[in-house]
Design a protein around this motif. Structure first.
Motif, PDB file in Angstrom:
ATOM      1  N   MET A   1       0.927  -1.454   0.138  1.00  0.00           N
ATOM      2  CA  MET A   1      -0.180   0.021  -0.053  1.00  0.00           C
ATOM      3  C   MET A   1       0.887   1.099  -0.490  1.00  0.00           C
ATOM      4  O   MET A   1       0.459   1.931  -0.744  1.00  0.00           O
ATOM      5  CB  MET A   1      -1.128  -0.229   1.823  1.00  0.00           C
ATOM      6  CG  MET A   1      -2.057   1.159   1.256  1.00  0.00           C
ATOM      7  SD  MET A   1      -2.370   1.080   3.027  1.00  0.00           S
ATOM      8  CE  MET A   1      -1.685   0.967   3.910  1.00  0.00           C
ATOM      9  N   PHE A   2       1.804   1.408   1.130  1.00  0.00           N
ATOM     10  CA  PHE A   2       2.509   2.627   1.291  1.00  0.00           C
ATOM     11  C   PHE A   2       3.569   2.670  -0.515  1.00  0.00           C
ATOM     12  O   PHE A   2       3.892   3.586  -0.226  1.00  0.00           O
ATOM     13  CB  PHE A   2       3.722   2.005   2.054  1.00  0.00           C
ATOM     14  CG  PHE A   2       3.173   3.001   3.231  1.00  0.00           C
ATOM     15  CD1 PHE A   2       2.604   3.978   3.917  1.00  0.00           C
ATOM     16  CD2 PHE A   2       3.301   2.170   4.320  1.00  0.00           C
ATOM     17  CE1 PHE A   2       1.689   4.179   4.983  1.00  0.00           C
ATOM     18  CE2 PHE A   2       2.321   2.223   5.441  1.00  0.00           C
ATOM     19  CZ  PHE A   2       1.540   2.958   5.496  1.00  0.00           C
ATOM     20  N   ASP A   3       3.651   1.661  -0.936  1.00  0.00           N
ATOM     21  CA  ASP A   3       4.513   1.614  -2.062  1.00  0.00           C
ATOM     22  C   ASP A   3       3.892   1.801  -3.612  1.00  0.00           C
ATOM     23  O   ASP A   3       4.344   3.387  -4.326  1.00  0.00           O
ATOM     24  CB  ASP A   3       4.877   0.328  -2.733  1.00  0.00           C
ATOM     25  CG  ASP A   3       6.109  -0.369  -1.943  1.00  0.00           C
ATOM     26  OD1 ASP A   3       6.955   0.575  -1.175  1.00  0.00           O
ATOM     27  OD2 ASP A   3       6.168  -1.522  -1.899  1.00  0.00           O
ATOM     28  N   ALA A   4       2.493   1.902  -3.442  1.00  0.00           N
ATOM     29  CA  ALA A   4       1.298   2.182  -4.342  1.00  0.00           C
ATOM     30  C   ALA A   4       1.511   4.054  -3.936  1.00  0.00           C
ATOM     31  O   ALA A   4       0.417   4.746  -4.895  1.00  0.00           O
ATOM     32  CB  ALA A   4      -0.325   1.784  -4.448  1.00  0.00           C
ATOM     33  N   LEU A   5       1.312   4.679  -3.153  1.00  0.00           N
ATOM     34  CA  LEU A   5       0.788   5.669  -2.439  1.00  0.00           C
ATOM     35  C   LEU A   5       2.227   6.326  -2.998  1.00  0.00           C
ATOM     36  O   LEU A   5       3.116   6.722  -2.771  1.00  0.00           O
ATOM     37  CB  LEU A   5       0.560   6.147  -0.668  1.00  0.00           C
ATOM     38  CG  LEU A   5      -0.378   5.599  -0.156  1.00  0.00           C
ATOM     39  CD1 LEU A   5      -1.112   5.315   1.141  1.00  0.00           C
ATOM     40  CD2 LEU A   5      -2.015   5.908  -0.698  1.00  0.00           C
ATOM     41  N   ASN A   6       1.034   7.873  -3.316  1.00  0.00           N
ATOM     42  CA  ASN A   6       2.455   9.065  -3.640  1.00  0.00           C
ATOM     43  C   ASN A   6       2.599  10.265  -2.642  1.00  0.00           C
ATOM     44  O   ASN A   6       2.004  10.837  -1.711  1.00  0.00           O
ATOM     45  CB  ASN A   6       1.776  10.344  -4.554  1.00  0.00           C
ATOM     46  CG  ASN A   6       2.437  11.544  -4.725  1.00  0.00           C
ATOM     47  OD1 ASN A   6       3.731  11.195  -4.276  1.00  0.00           O
ATOM     48  ND2 ASN A   6       2.136  12.052  -5.195  1.00  0.00           N
ATOM     49  N   LEU A   7       3.179   9.312  -1.229  1.00  0.00           N
ATOM     50  CA  LEU A   7       3.958   9.816   0.189  1.00  0.00           C
ATOM     51  C   LEU A   7       3.982  11.372  -0.091  1.00  0.00           C
ATOM     52  O   LEU A   7       4.292  12.508   1.452  1.00  0.00           O
ATOM     53  CB  LEU A   7       4.760   9.313   0.520  1.00  0.00           C
ATOM     54  CG  LEU A   7       4.114   7.577   1.186  1.00  0.00           C
ATOM     55  CD1 LEU A   7       5.075   6.994   1.951  1.00  0.00           C
ATOM     56  CD2 LEU A   7       3.146   7.277   1.630  1.00  0.00           C
ATOM     57  N   ASP A   8       4.820  12.158  -0.589  1.00  0.00           N
ATOM     58  CA  ASP A   8       4.378  13.404  -1.291  1.00  0.00           C
ATOM     59  C   ASP A   8       3.033  13.812  -1.742  1.00  0.00           C
ATOM     60  O   ASP A   8       3.647  15.561  -1.942  1.00  0.00           O
ATOM     61  CB  ASP A   8       5.631  13.976  -2.492  1.00  0.00           C
ATOM     62  CG  ASP A   8       6.857  13.114  -2.264  1.00  0.00           C
ATOM     63  OD1 ASP A   8       7.435  13.497  -1.478  1.00  0.00           O
ATOM     64  OD2 ASP A   8       7.978  12.067  -2.906  1.00  0.00           O
ATOM     65  N   TYR A   9       2.435  13.550  -1.632  1.00  0.00           N
ATOM     66  CA  TYR A   9       1.007  14.480  -1.672  1.00  0.00           C
ATOM     67  C   TYR A   9       0.496  14.539  -0.078  1.00  0.00           C
ATOM     68  O   TYR A   9       0.909  14.591   0.581  1.00  0.00           O
ATOM     69  CB  TYR A   9       0.135  13.211  -2.320  1.00  0.00           C
ATOM     70  CG  TYR A   9      -1.456  13.777  -2.995  1.00  0.00           C
ATOM     71  CD1 TYR A   9      -1.600  13.890  -3.917  1.00  0.00           C
ATOM     72  CD2 TYR A   9      -1.686  14.155  -1.314  1.00  0.00           C
ATOM     73  CE1 TYR A   9      -2.535  13.885  -4.114  1.00  0.00           C
ATOM     74  CE2 TYR A   9      -3.903  14.640  -2.032  1.00  0.00           C
ATOM     75  CZ  TYR A   9      -3.725  14.989  -3.858  1.00  0.00           C
ATOM     76  OH  TYR A   9      -5.432  14.995  -3.789  1.00  0.00           O
ATOM     77  N   ASP A  10       0.235  16.211  -0.537  1.00  0.00           N
ATOM     78  CA  ASP A  10       0.299  17.291  -0.099  1.00  0.00           C
ATOM     79  C   ASP A  10      -0.656  16.962   1.023  1.00  0.00           C
ATOM     80  O   ASP A  10      -1.722  16.302   0.917  1.00  0.00           O
ATOM     81  CB  ASP A  10      -0.828  18.597  -0.725  1.00  0.00           C
ATOM     82  CG  ASP A  10      -1.053  19.581   0.270  1.00  0.00           C
ATOM     83  OD1 ASP A  10      -0.405  19.795   0.794  1.00  0.00           O
ATOM     84  OD2 ASP A  10      -1.741  20.969  -0.212  1.00  0.00           O
ATOM     85  N   GLY A  11      -0.761  17.015   2.451  1.00  0.00           N
ATOM     86  CA  GLY A  11      -1.562  16.693   3.685  1.00  0.00           C
ATOM     87  C   GLY A  11      -1.223  15.230   4.091  1.00  0.00           C
ATOM     88  O   GLY A  11      -1.435  14.919   5.253  1.00  0.00           O
ATOM     89  N   LEU A  12      -0.108  14.517   3.004  1.00  0.00           N
ATOM     90  CA  LEU A  12       0.263  13.399   4.044  1.00  0.00           C
ATOM     91  C   LEU A  12       1.559  13.226   4.531  1.00  0.00           C
ATOM     92  O   LEU A  12       2.826  12.092   4.232  1.00  0.00           O
ATOM     93  CB  LEU A  12       0.648  12.443   2.843  1.00  0.00           C
ATOM     94  CG  LEU A  12      -1.060  11.253   2.018  1.00  0.00           C
ATOM     95  CD1 LEU A  12      -0.671  10.858   0.799  1.00  0.00           C
ATOM     96  CD2 LEU A  12      -2.034  11.372   3.230  1.00  0.00           C
TER      97      LEU A  12
END
Length: 514
Positions: A1-12
């Motif tokens: 899941m964390f690999d799939a998410l854009n952790l640089d997305y605003d709010g994350l």
């Protein structure tokens, strides 16, 4: 899941910090907090439910692992590990039953029952089923006909889970682990929908709408933009490919016309919500589709029961669409003249690309209504029913179509699709062969006429009859004398003597006197 998410997305930011520090549990909690706040901002959280002990019949059945799909009720067995058998085919051993189980529509039954009664058992079972499904049914990563990962089921869960995920953002009954499992599974659902979708028809419309839905509901995924672009580029040509210029979807089933229509409309609605533009031609196509549903609607508010259709009650959706498209004529039709503005011109209409003549005496609830089919076979979900005539009058059905029934391959399914189940002719006991799938031009005006006092149309079936020796052609001319009666004249051109059987399927509530 964390690999799939854009952790640089605003709010994350808090999610990223915890993840990079190696604390995945803290990162998951921060992710859940992020979505809880997001749901509040977008006003998607349901109003708090006052706990109660009320009951709801359908929800109570689900608590007993009993489900009703397409009016068929059955109990799903539990497996050795305690999970449901998600491949169970119901009491009739019907694959369609298993498909419906995996579309998770029953979760919304539980959700609505919870909202209405406050009974925590319903939302707890909702949570159980999502968590169990994700854990018990790993993504196969390939195209499959398995009911757990088939195209329609996969697309249904994307949109269905999204609604529940945000609506229950503040309800503790949807456990943190379940929320994380949903978020871990959505990329798999999107991957399947993008790479193993149907190539056309209502399936493609529904699948691409769901892929766009997933991208817009969860833009935090790295591939969300890719999903959205793919869905858009795939779906845009479908308005022209699937829809005739005068509105009907080319499968020529009112039910599946609705499936494509609602998918196309939802796609536009999704884009409106996020402030993105949809091409004007998309709205023009949608208006034509709604126009067909409005003007083909029977006086009792149901749609045409043609090809693989259910007896769908279209009145509410047409009434909702009328103000959106500024069409008071649709409101007038759907309300039997109680709302809106009376349509201009004659009450009857020919959809010349679909070859469907819709006949009326007026717009009131007791008006005469008829549908005469002189069109093509359809590009999918076809019945062998050219020259069929349906009639309703005085608020009741008189001459009826067989409708869909189900898709289980047995003698009844074969009968339902055949000419024998429709108001046409059998020649030496034989029904129609498959016909041309779609028209490349509209019907000539030489074969139909609409006037103040009568409607007329004529058509021929020339594709031959199943296993019939020699040649035979059926031509049917039909006149509706407005507000009075129908006259049907059949002519068979043949190269030898024949047994001709004319079929008229009256509704079971009719008493027929000759």
């Amino acid at each position: 899941m964390f690999d799939a998410l854009n952790l640089d997305y605003d709010g994350l930011e808090h999610v990223k910090a915890a993840y990079e520090a190696g604390d995945k549990i803290k990162a998951c909690k921060a992710l859940i907090d992020y979505y809880r706040e997001k749901a509040k901002t977008n006003a998607r959280v349901m109003k708090p439910v006052q706990p109660g002990n009320g009951t709801h019949p359908a929800a109570e059945q689900i608590l007993q692992d009993t489900f009703t799909f397409q009016d068929v009720t059955g109990t799903v067995p539990r497996q050795a590990d305690g999970s449901l058998d998600w491949t169970h085919r119901g009491p009739n051993d019907d694959s369609e039953w298993a498909f419906f189980l995996n579309r998770h529509g029953h979760l919304h039954t539980l959700f609505r029952a919870y909202q209405k009664t406050g009974n925590p058992a319903y939302v707890t079972r909702l949570d159980d089923h999502i968590r169990e499904w994700v854990l018990a049914n790993p993504y196969p990563g390939e195209h499959t006909g398995d009911p757990r990962w088939r195209g329609l089921e996969t697309k249904s869960r994307i949109s269905g889970w999204a609604q529940l995920f945000y609506a229950l953002a503040e309800d503790e009954a949807l456990k943190p682990s379940t929320r994380i499992l949903i978020l871990s599974s959505i990329p798999d659902h999107a991957h399947y929908t993008q790479h193993y979708h149907h190539t056309g028809g209502n399936w493609l419309a529904m699948q691409m709408c769901a892929l766009a839905d997933g991208a817009l509901q969860w833009p935090e995924y790295k591939k969300a933009t890719e999903w959205l672009d793919y869905a858009t580029n795939t779906l845009m040509p479908e308005m022209e490919r699937q829809i005739y210029p005068d509105g009907p979807q080319k499968e020529l089933s009112s039910h599946y016309h609705g499936a494509s229509l609602h998918s196309f409309q939802r796609y536009a609605d999704l884009f409106e919500k996020v402030g993105r533009d949809v091409p004007p031609m998309w709205y023009a196509g949608l208006e034509n589709m709604w126009n067909y549903w409005a003007y083909s609607m029977r006086p009792d508010g149901h749609g045409v029961l043609n090809n693989d259709s259910n007896l769908d009650f279209n009145r509410p959706s047409v009434l909702r669409a009328a103000p959106k498209y500024k069409r008071p004529d649709w409101a007038y039709i759907a309300s039997n003249g109680q709302e809106g503005q009376q349509p201009n011109g004659l009450p009857s209409i020919m959809f010349s690309w679909a070859g469907q003549l819709i006949m009326r005496s007026g717009w009131d609830a007791n008006a005469h209504w008829g549908m005469f089919d002189v069109g093509p076979w359809g590009i999918g979900h076809q019945h062998n029913d050219k020259l069929h005539l349906s009639i309703a009058a005085f608020g009741r059905d008189i001459l009826v179509d067989s409708g869909r029934l189900y898709y289980k391959r047995d003698k009844w399914r074969g009968f339902i699709k055949s000419s024998a189940a429709h108001n046409t002719l059998l020649i030496d006991g034989a029904g129609q062969n498959d016909d041309v799938k779609e028209f490349t031009e509209p019907l000539s005006k030489e074969v139909y006429q609409l006037t103040d006092t009568f409607d007329y149309a004529r058509g021929s079936f020339t594709a031959g009859y199943i296993d019939l020796e020699g040649e035979a052609t059926h031509t049917r001319a039909m006149v509706y004398v407005r507000d009075k009666f129908w006259i049907v004249v059949d002519r068979v051109t043949t190269d030898r003597p024949r047994q001709i059987q004319g079929l008229w399927h009256f509704h079971p509530h009719c008493t027929v006197e000759i």
